[in-house]
Scaffold this motif. Sequence first.
Motif, short mmCIF file in Angstrom:
data_model
loop_
_atom_site.label_atom_id
_atom_site.label_comp_id
_atom_site.label_asym_id
_atom_site.label_seq_id
_atom_site.Cartn_x
_atom_site.Cartn_y
_atom_site.Cartn_z
N ALA A 63 3.98 67.02 96.90
CA ALA A 63 5.35 67.40 97.20
C ALA A 63 5.68 67.25 98.68
CB ALA A 63 5.63 68.83 96.76
N THR A 64 4.91 66.41 99.40
CA THR A 64 5.26 66.17 100.79
C THR A 64 6.46 65.24 100.86
OG1 THR A 64 3.60 64.42 100.84
CG2 THR A 64 2.96 66.56 101.70
N HIS A 78 8.01 72.18 114.29
CA HIS A 78 7.45 73.52 114.35
C HIS A 78 7.40 74.23 113.00
CE1 HIS A 78 9.07 73.31 118.71
NE2 HIS A 78 7.82 72.86 118.66
N GLU A 79 8.13 73.71 112.02
CA GLU A 79 8.19 74.38 110.72
C GLU A 79 7.08 73.93 109.77
OE1 GLU A 79 10.39 76.77 110.35
OE2 GLU A 79 11.17 76.33 112.35
N LEU A 80 6.29 72.96 110.19
CA LEU A 80 5.27 72.42 109.29
C LEU A 80 4.22 73.46 108.91
CD1 LEU A 80 4.43 68.85 110.67
CD2 LEU A 80 5.67 69.43 108.58
N HIS A 81 3.91 73.49 107.61
CA HIS A 81 2.82 74.30 107.11
C HIS A 81 1.63 73.41 106.73
CE1 HIS A 81 5.24 78.14 105.86
NE2 HIS A 81 5.38 77.82 107.13
N SER A 82 1.92 72.18 106.27
CA SER A 82 0.87 71.26 105.84
C SER A 82 1.06 69.91 106.51
CB SER A 82 0.91 71.07 104.31
OG SER A 82 0.67 72.30 103.65
N LEU A 83 -0.01 69.39 107.10
CA LEU A 83 0.03 68.08 107.76
C LEU A 83 -1.17 67.26 107.33
CD1 LEU A 83 1.11 66.03 109.82
CD2 LEU A 83 -0.19 67.26 111.59
N ASN A 84 -0.89 66.09 106.76
CA ASN A 84 -1.94 65.14 106.39
C ASN A 84 -1.78 63.92 107.27
OD1 ASN A 84 -3.70 63.34 105.29
ND2 ASN A 84 -2.92 63.47 103.19
N ILE A 85 -2.71 63.74 108.19
CA ILE A 85 -2.67 62.59 109.09
C ILE A 85 -3.99 61.82 108.98
CG2 ILE A 85 -3.53 63.83 111.12
CD1 ILE A 85 -1.33 62.31 112.74
N LYS A 127 9.74 59.11 109.20
CA LYS A 127 9.24 60.24 108.41
C LYS A 127 9.17 61.51 109.26
CE LYS A 127 5.65 59.27 105.64
NZ LYS A 127 6.00 59.36 104.23
N ILE A 128 8.73 61.36 110.49
CA ILE A 128 8.63 62.52 111.37
C ILE A 128 10.03 63.05 111.71
CG2 ILE A 128 7.92 63.33 113.65
CD1 ILE A 128 5.62 61.32 113.52
N GLU A 129 10.95 62.15 112.03
CA GLU A 129 12.31 62.56 112.35
C GLU A 129 12.97 63.28 111.17
OE1 GLU A 129 14.34 62.38 115.01
OE2 GLU A 129 12.66 61.76 116.27
N LYS A 130 12.71 62.78 109.98
CA LYS A 130 13.29 63.43 108.80
C LYS A 130 12.69 64.82 108.61
CE LYS A 130 14.00 63.06 103.85
NZ LYS A 130 13.75 62.30 102.61
N ALA A 131 11.37 64.94 108.77
CA ALA A 131 10.71 66.24 108.64
C ALA A 131 11.26 67.23 109.66
CB ALA A 131 9.20 66.09 108.80
N ALA A 160 3.16 64.07 105.28
CA ALA A 160 2.00 63.19 105.10
C ALA A 160 2.27 61.87 105.80
CB ALA A 160 1.72 62.96 103.63
N ILE A 161 1.50 61.57 106.83
CA ILE A 161 1.59 60.28 107.50
C ILE A 161 0.19 59.66 107.53
CG2 ILE A 161 3.69 60.63 108.86
CD1 ILE A 161 1.99 61.55 111.17
N ASP A 162 -0.45 59.68 106.37
CA ASP A 162 -1.78 59.11 106.23
C ASP A 162 -1.70 57.62 105.97
OD1 ASP A 162 -0.54 60.07 103.85
OD2 ASP A 162 -2.37 59.58 102.73
N ASP A 163 -2.73 56.91 106.42
CA ASP A 163 -2.88 55.48 106.16
C ASP A 163 -1.76 54.65 106.80
OD1 ASP A 163 -4.22 53.30 105.20
OD2 ASP A 163 -3.41 53.41 103.18
N PHE A 164 -1.51 54.89 108.08
CA PHE A 164 -0.52 54.11 108.82
C PHE A 164 -1.14 53.38 110.01
CE2 PHE A 164 2.66 56.65 106.57
CZ PHE A 164 3.68 55.73 106.38
N ASP A 165 -2.46 53.34 110.07
CA ASP A 165 -3.16 52.65 111.17
C ASP A 165 -2.82 53.21 112.54
OD1 ASP A 165 -4.62 50.63 109.63
OD2 ASP A 165 -2.66 49.76 109.22
N LEU A 166 -2.52 54.51 112.60
CA LEU A 166 -2.22 55.14 113.88
C LEU A 166 -3.49 55.22 114.73
CD1 LEU A 166 -0.02 58.13 112.66
CD2 LEU A 166 0.78 56.00 113.69
#
Length: 316
Positions: free
Chosen positions: A292-293, A46-53, A16-20, A29-35
């Motif tokens: 729309a993430t 660097h282009e991210l405006h919204s990050l849900n972790i 998901k990160i590589e694609k973004a 959005a990379i929420d709920d991945f047990d990180l």
Amino acid sequence: MNPIYDFIQRNRVLAKIEKAHSTKAPNLAIDDFDLTTFPEILLNCHELHSLNIGHNKISVLPLDLGNLKNIQHLSLEYNRIDKFPEVIKELQHLKSLNLCNNPIQDLTCVIGSLKSLEILWCNNCCLTSLPPEIGNLKKLDTFGARHNKINKLPNDICNLENLKWLTLEDNIISIIPKDFEKLQMLVHLNLNKNNLSYIPNCFSQMKNLKYLHMQSNELFTINEMMMVNITHVKINLLKNPISTSNELDKLFPNIILPGKENQVFDELSSDSDSSSDDWENSIDSSDLNYSATESESDDEECLIEIPKLSKYLVTF
């Protein structure tokens, strides 16, 4: 944790990160991945405006978080952060921040440096106070600090001249700051489940105030002379030890008194200007929009990439 499950989860995050990164996506959005740690490769997006972790097990943010200089919306809810991450001060374009359900005991003075902040959620942390620097957030529109142990508000909170929505439900507040009437833009105020024994007179001077929740406090009486000046506000006083009368109901139809629970629903159906979102208790977590993430199809596409991306697994 099952090693196979752990392997799949980590590689899904990486995909998901590589694609973004490759598509210069504005939302992720990379929420709920047990990180348990913040993925370092994420700092390249660097282009991210919204990050849900949110909904992970992260306790520390990287010192290079400022690399995400375009971030405007950041959700860290339901992690294990026990100190306010001072590195967040590097995100000078941040408009909304969600810290809910982290064991943070102190927002510290650093919060005052986030001059662009419009939305701040810190519900269900372990806060016992708010720093005076909270008053520096001149653009703040929405502030939620429900389910904490705050016993006193700094008078500086009265400097939030653009604040429209404030919820401090379920704290131990007994006194309202003397200059509270300066919050002239405030529309919705939730003080449910505190230790207030009176309705402050300053509320009658707040001309935009529309909804006042003071359910489950310690009010025994109502100052009728003061209430005459606050008829423009719908007030919820349920579950207070107030002695009520039919005369009081007639004088102040804008007040929901103990024993009048059904009146809440009547008000909702009869008042075209109100909505359930306004009149009901303010929401428990954030109102941040991370829609729309990515779609489910995006997840499926990412899974296809797992084999060739697995070599990066050791990077976080």
